[in-house]
Design an enzyme around this catalytic site. Structure first.
Site, PDB file in Angstrom:
ATOM      1  N   ASP A  60      -0.883  -0.518   6.119  1.00  0.00           N
ATOM      2  CA  ASP A  60      -0.835   0.095   7.448  1.00  0.00           C
ATOM      3  C   ASP A  60      -2.094  -0.203   8.251  1.00  0.00           C
ATOM      4  O   ASP A  60      -2.269   0.306   9.342  1.00  0.00           O
ATOM      5  CB  ASP A  60      -0.603   1.606   7.348  1.00  0.00           C
ATOM      6  N   ASP A  80       0.877  -1.143   0.000  1.00  0.00           N
ATOM      7  CA  ASP A  80       0.000   0.000   0.000  1.00  0.00           C
ATOM      8  C   ASP A  80       0.934   1.217   0.000  1.00  0.00           C
ATOM      9  O   ASP A  80       2.062   1.124   0.458  1.00  0.00           O
ATOM     10  CB  ASP A  80      -0.831  -0.048   1.288  1.00  0.00           C
TER      11      ASP A  80
END
Ligand code: ADP
Ligand code: MG
Length: 612
Positions: free
Chosen positions: A509, A318
């Site tokens: 995250d 990501d």
């Protein structure tokens, strides 16, 4: 020694004493059944548990295990008159068991002590008086006193004092972190030089230290493929060995009539065939590897994830907060129908309840000034926020979000993530914010490529201009931008199909990527300290946000897998050799037992290398 180990030790001593007496008595002068009884006493003293377990197993239909092998081998030895042999084999087997249980117990203890985050007492200030209580008895809202050098017992916020906190037990990071009033401290950390008053925000069971320990304890319940392999292997292997032994006993005897000799050889063959070394050392290796990882601030939720981490060929990242810092700086403000100040205030107000990295940065840019708390908010993952402020409806987010309310956004010249603002369908202007690539990202990606990852992919909900700018600095092979969270799942599924054998890890995250974390072969959450959703969804949790720890995790995984493989090969090789030798009568049952225990000890010692 535990009570069980002490009992075993006493049984071994008693049986050894009786055995020596039987050996020393001048037996030749008595008839065979007195001799049998003299040996049968130590045999039963030492062998009773093995015989009992074997019987229970047979009754419950799970015949073939090491107890069964030991039981028929020694009963067979008694039947052909090899009394001392039968006692000795069991005696030595139990000595091996004792040693094994001591070694395993010791290593488990040393691994868990590495992760010993659990504080014994908490000092609470109640009515101005300090009292020591157990951490379970402290409730949310009470004030703790944490003296220098003490471990923080529960999560909380500093209300008084400033100090530096050592987070090494949680993150593996040894540089101390400075805290002062208003900062959060997490349980498991150690206070530095000066006392702190902390207002408790989470009960003991929900505090970081307890949650981490619970996860580590559960992790050993998730078995790796190699472990499952051992169980499956034993299911076929043991019956095979029993039939092979029967063949060794019967077939040559039909030709030379030497039944006693061939039965004896078949029995040694049975003893050596116990797969104890594998059964013990494989789970222990994984346990040690998980312990080593947690010492480095990496939490692995089960041995199968450790195993898979080593074989991942695709790594998907990501962008925001994973490859980049996730702390945006406001680069430009482009007002249309509002002042710069108003624009910033509206954005910060709309983001008031969000903890997306963008929201946190906007709030930081707005600073200490008062925001107007929205009366209703809707966070649209991958798009932005819809917020009701002072009875008006505002939208803050990317061009796609604006398109939903029918606004076509003007072009912006700066490269950066653009945060558009509108009041209903009236466009107010935009903020351009920029993020920087994390210091360790490049090294981390290079390390992964060295360790067998063939393809690196970046997924992001941001625009392609920003995505290309970030990926330009990094060894990223493929960039896919402007994805909504479900688009990320679809992309990961496509990549999983593309290289079905290779294994895929997704690193995020934990903010709006929980579905992807769950879908990947190995989901890795970064900077998860304190973020509950990420800790739940991920298979591997990196406690701080240093991406370089991922490389460390892969290295530990590869080393552990290597050790497991060595142990499997080594035990099978030695077993194979001794099996052959005993079938041809080169070595007897005594040597067989020595070899068995020896291999097991070496395998256990090798397993412990995974800790280093
Ligand atoms: P990434 O894939 O880089 O981690 P996300 O999927 O979290 O990013 O978000 C994608 C895009 O959606 C962001 O670049 C931003 O434009 C918009 N966005 C998401 N959440 C918010 C928010 N809380 N406020 C404003 N914009 C947001
Ligand atoms: Mg994200």
């Amino acid at each position: 020694m535990s009570r069980k180990q002490k009992k075993l030790f006493i049984r071994i001593l008693a049986a050894t004493g009786l055995f020596v007496i039987a050996l020393l008595l001048p037996l030749g002068s008595w008839s065979w059944y007195i001799e049998l009884i003299l040996y049968l006493v130590p045999y039963l003293v030492i062998g009773y548990p093995v015989l009992k377990k074997a019987t229970i197993n047979i009754m419950s239909g799970q015949i073939f295990d090491e107890n069964f092998l030991m039981a028929i081998a020694t009963l067979g030895a008694l039947a052909i008159g090899e009394y001392p042999e039968a006692v000795f084999v069991l005696l030595f087997y139990e000595v091996g068991e004792l040693f094994e249980s001591l070694a395993v117990g010791k290593s488990r203890r040393s691994i868990t002590s590495l992760m010993d985050l659990r504080p014994e007492v908490a000092t609470v200030v109640r009515g101005g008086v300090e009292c020591e209580v157990s951490p379970e008895e402290v409730s949310v809202g009470e004030t703790l006193l944490i003296r220098p050098g003490e471990r923080v017992p529960l999560d909380g916020t500093v209300t008084y004092g400033s100090s530096s906190i050592n987070t090494v037990a949680l993150t593996g990071e040894s540089a101390p972190r400075d805290v002062m009033a208003g900062d959060t401290v997490l349980s498991g950390c150690i206070n530095g030089q000066s006392p702190l008053h902390v207002c408790v925000t989470k009960r003991y069971e929900e505090s970081t230290a307890s949650r981490i320990l619970a996860l580590v304890e559960e992790s050993t319940a998730n078995k790796a493929r190699s472990e499952a392999f051992i169980t499956r292997f034993a299911k076929y292997y043991t019956p095979f060995v029993v039939f092979a032994a029967a063949a060794v006993a019967v077939i040559p005897s039909l030709f030379d009539g030497n039944w006693a000799q061939w039965i004896y050889r078949a029995l040694s063959f049975l003893v050596i065939s116990c797969p104890c070394a594998l059964v013990i050392s494989v789970p222990l290796s994984y346990f040690a590897g998980i312990g080593a990882a947690s010492k480095n601030g990496i939490l692995i939720k089960g041995s199968q994830y450790l195993e898979r981490l080593a074989s991942c060929r695709t790594a998907v990242f990501d962008k925001t907060g994973t490859l980049t810092e996730g702390t945006f700086r406001v680069k430009a403000i482009r007002p249309r129908k509002a002042t710069e100040e108003e624009l910033l205030r509206l954005a910060a107000s709309a983001e008031a309840y969000s903890n997306h990295p963008i929201a946190l940065s906007v709030k930081a840019a707005y600073g200490e000034r008062e925001v107007i708390l929205p009366t209703a908010v809707e966070e649209k993952a991958g798009l932005g926020i819809k917020a009701e402020i002072e009875e008006k409806c505002y939208y803050v987010g990317n061009a796609r979000l604006m398109a939903e309310v029918g606004i076509i956004c003007p072009a912006v010249s700066e490269i950066g993530t653009v945060l558009h603002l509108s009041e209903e369908e009236r466009y107010l202007g935009c903020l351009v914010i920029a993020d920087t690539v994390k210091e360790g990202s490049k090294d981390a990606l290079l390390a992964l490529k060295r360790d067998g990852v063939r393809k690196t992919v970046m997924l992001t909900g941001d625009t392609s201009a920003v995505a290309e700018a970030v990926a330009g600095d990094l060894p990223i092979d493929t960039v896919i931008s402007e994805l909504l969270p479900d688009g990320k799942v679809a992309e990961v599924e496509r990549l999983l199909k593309e290289d079905a054998r290779g294994g895929l890890m997704f690193v995020g995250d934990g903010i709006n990527d929980a579905p992807v974390l769950a879908r990947a072969d190995v989901g890795v959450a970064m900077g998860a300290l304190g973020s509950d959703a990420a800790i739940e969804a991920a298979d591997v949790v990196i406690m701080d946000d240093d991406l370089r720890r991922l490389g460390k995790a892969v290295a530990i995984a590869r080393k552990t897998n290597g050790i497991v493989l060595q142990n499997i090969m080594f035990s099978l090789a030695v077993k194979g050799l001794v099996l052959l030798l005993s079938a041809f009568g080169v070595c007897g049952m005594w040597v067989a037992v020595f070899a068995d225990v020896g291999v097991m000890v070496l395998a256990v010692l090798n397993a412990l290398r995974a800790l280093k």
